[in-house]
Design an enzyme around this catalytic site. Sequence first.
Site, PDB file in Angstrom:
ATOM      1  N   HIS A  18      -9.107  -7.332  17.956  1.00 33.97           N
ATOM      2  CA  HIS A  18      -8.455  -6.459  16.845  1.00 33.97           C
ATOM      3  C   HIS A  18      -8.387  -5.252  17.327  1.00 33.97           C
ATOM      4  O   HIS A  18      -7.283  -4.606  17.034  1.00 33.97           O
ATOM      5  CB  HIS A  18      -9.022  -6.802  15.440  1.00 33.97           C
ATOM      6  CG  HIS A  18      -8.943  -8.254  14.891  1.00 33.97           C
ATOM      7  ND1 HIS A  18     -10.061  -8.990  14.519  1.00 33.97           N
ATOM      8  CD2 HIS A  18      -7.947  -9.154  14.547  1.00 33.97           C
ATOM      9  CE1 HIS A  18      -9.894 -10.233  13.882  1.00 33.97           C
ATOM     10  NE2 HIS A  18      -8.424 -10.267  14.181  1.00 33.97           N
ATOM     11  N   ARG A  91      -2.673 -14.200  21.615  1.00 35.97           N
ATOM     12  CA  ARG A  91      -3.569 -14.735  22.544  1.00 35.97           C
ATOM     13  C   ARG A  91      -3.045 -15.762  23.398  1.00 35.97           C
ATOM     14  O   ARG A  91      -1.770 -15.670  24.029  1.00 35.97           O
ATOM     15  CB  ARG A  91      -4.938 -15.019  21.949  1.00 35.97           C
ATOM     16  CG  ARG A  91      -5.844 -14.089  21.502  1.00 35.97           C
ATOM     17  CD  ARG A  91      -6.605 -14.477  20.419  1.00 35.97           C
ATOM     18  NE  ARG A  91      -6.161 -14.850  19.277  1.00 35.97           N
ATOM     19  CZ  ARG A  91      -6.527 -15.271  18.143  1.00 35.97           C
ATOM     20  NH1 ARG A  91      -8.123 -15.425  18.082  1.00 35.97           N
ATOM     21  NH2 ARG A  91      -5.755 -15.759  17.142  1.00 35.97           N
ATOM     22  N   SER A 129     -12.373 -14.522  15.296  1.00 34.42           N
ATOM     23  CA  SER A 129     -13.293 -14.496  14.338  1.00 34.42           C
ATOM     24  C   SER A 129     -14.003 -15.592  14.185  1.00 34.42           C
ATOM     25  O   SER A 129     -15.052 -15.486  13.830  1.00 34.42           O
ATOM     26  CB  SER A 129     -12.663 -13.929  13.051  1.00 34.42           C
ATOM     27  OG  SER A 129     -11.974 -12.671  13.207  1.00 34.42           O
TER      28      SER A 129
HETATM   29  P1  ADP Z   1      -5.101 -14.479  10.563  1.00 35.23           P
HETATM   30  O1  ADP Z   1      -6.079 -15.384   9.709  1.00 35.23           O
HETATM   31  O2  ADP Z   1      -3.950 -13.747   9.818  1.00 35.23           O
HETATM   32  O3  ADP Z   1      -4.596 -15.040  11.660  1.00 35.23           O
HETATM   33  P2  ADP Z   1      -6.907 -12.764  12.036  1.00 35.23           P
HETATM   34  O4  ADP Z   1      -7.719 -11.838  11.482  1.00 35.23           O
HETATM   35  O5  ADP Z   1      -7.531 -14.093  12.633  1.00 35.23           O
HETATM   36  O6  ADP Z   1      -6.019 -13.146  10.883  1.00 35.23           O
HETATM   37  O7  ADP Z   1      -5.836 -12.382  13.169  1.00 35.23           O
HETATM   38  C1  ADP Z   1      -5.178 -11.150  12.617  1.00 35.23           C
HETATM   39  C2  ADP Z   1      -4.077 -10.863  13.865  1.00 35.23           C
HETATM   40  O8  ADP Z   1      -4.682 -10.515  15.112  1.00 35.23           O
HETATM   41  C3  ADP Z   1      -3.521 -12.184  14.282  1.00 35.23           C
HETATM   42  O9  ADP Z   1      -2.007 -11.530  14.797  1.00 35.23           O
HETATM   43  C4  ADP Z   1      -4.052 -12.459  15.410  1.00 35.23           C
HETATM   44  O10 ADP Z   1      -3.269 -13.210  16.531  1.00 35.23           O
HETATM   45  C5  ADP Z   1      -4.399 -11.201  16.146  1.00 35.23           C
HETATM   46  N1  ADP Z   1      -5.803 -11.496  17.014  1.00 35.23           N
HETATM   47  C6  ADP Z   1      -7.115 -12.083  16.720  1.00 35.23           C
HETATM   48  N2  ADP Z   1      -7.698 -11.938  17.547  1.00 35.23           N
HETATM   49  C7  ADP Z   1      -7.256 -11.323  18.690  1.00 35.23           C
HETATM   50  C8  ADP Z   1      -7.546 -11.257  19.951  1.00 35.23           C
HETATM   51  N3  ADP Z   1      -8.786 -11.396  20.432  1.00 35.23           N
HETATM   52  N4  ADP Z   1      -6.769 -10.482  20.681  1.00 35.23           N
HETATM   53  C9  ADP Z   1      -5.619  -9.957  20.353  1.00 35.23           C
HETATM   54  N5  ADP Z   1      -4.962 -10.255  18.991  1.00 35.23           N
HETATM   55  C10 ADP Z   1      -5.987 -11.050  18.290  1.00 35.23           C
END
Ligand code: ADP
Length: 165
Positions: A18, A91, A129
């Site tokens: 993130h 990803r 996460s």
């Molecule tokens: P959600 O529950 O809305 O998917 P997340 O907190 O898991 O929320 O993710 C928010 C955003 O960040 C999403 O667009 C997700 O694809 C992106 N994201 C999560 N982990 C990564 C990562 N390791 N690299 C790039 N983008 C990520």
Amino acid sequence: MHKIAVYPGSFDPITNGHVDIIKRGQRMFDELIVLIAFNPIKKTLFSVEERLEMIREVIKDCKNVRVDSDDGLLVEYMKREGANVILRGLRALSDFEHEFQLALINRRLNREMETVFLMTGYKWFYISSTIIKEAASLGGSIKGLVPEIVNQKFQEKYHPNEERL
Ligand code: ADP
């Protein structure tokens, strides 16, 4: 024109994947809002307050980035804030279908909103996460995969009585 983007997610908790998207997104827009989009019924490990605190610490030196939380419709939040870009990270291929759906529904709900995707940094390709929580709950080290404040929060949750240096 002042371009405001919103980076919405659960951030339960924020990971270095993130952070990478935030740092790169910050250079593309005049203002970036990291939005904890939460559903009060959905169970999370960290409370909204804890997630806000962790993100606040991570972005403290980023001048044009702020964090907020909201439990309503994303496009309505964006209208209130004067934002018209949704920033999301991609990803593996497995993210694609869900992200495609989200982008389409958001554009249907408000045609002014565009979703912009950034490809993950290769180091964070396998970081989510969920996987972080799983590794940490089983006692695995997540150092280097999450910001230091997140590492500390896990220590407090899982090893509350250990002395910290
Ligand atoms: P959600 O529950 O809305 O998917 P997340 O907190 O898991 O929320 O993710 C928010 C955003 O960040 C999403 O667009 C997700 O694809 C992106 N994201 C999560 N982990 C990564 C990562 N390791 N690299 C790039 N983008 C990520």
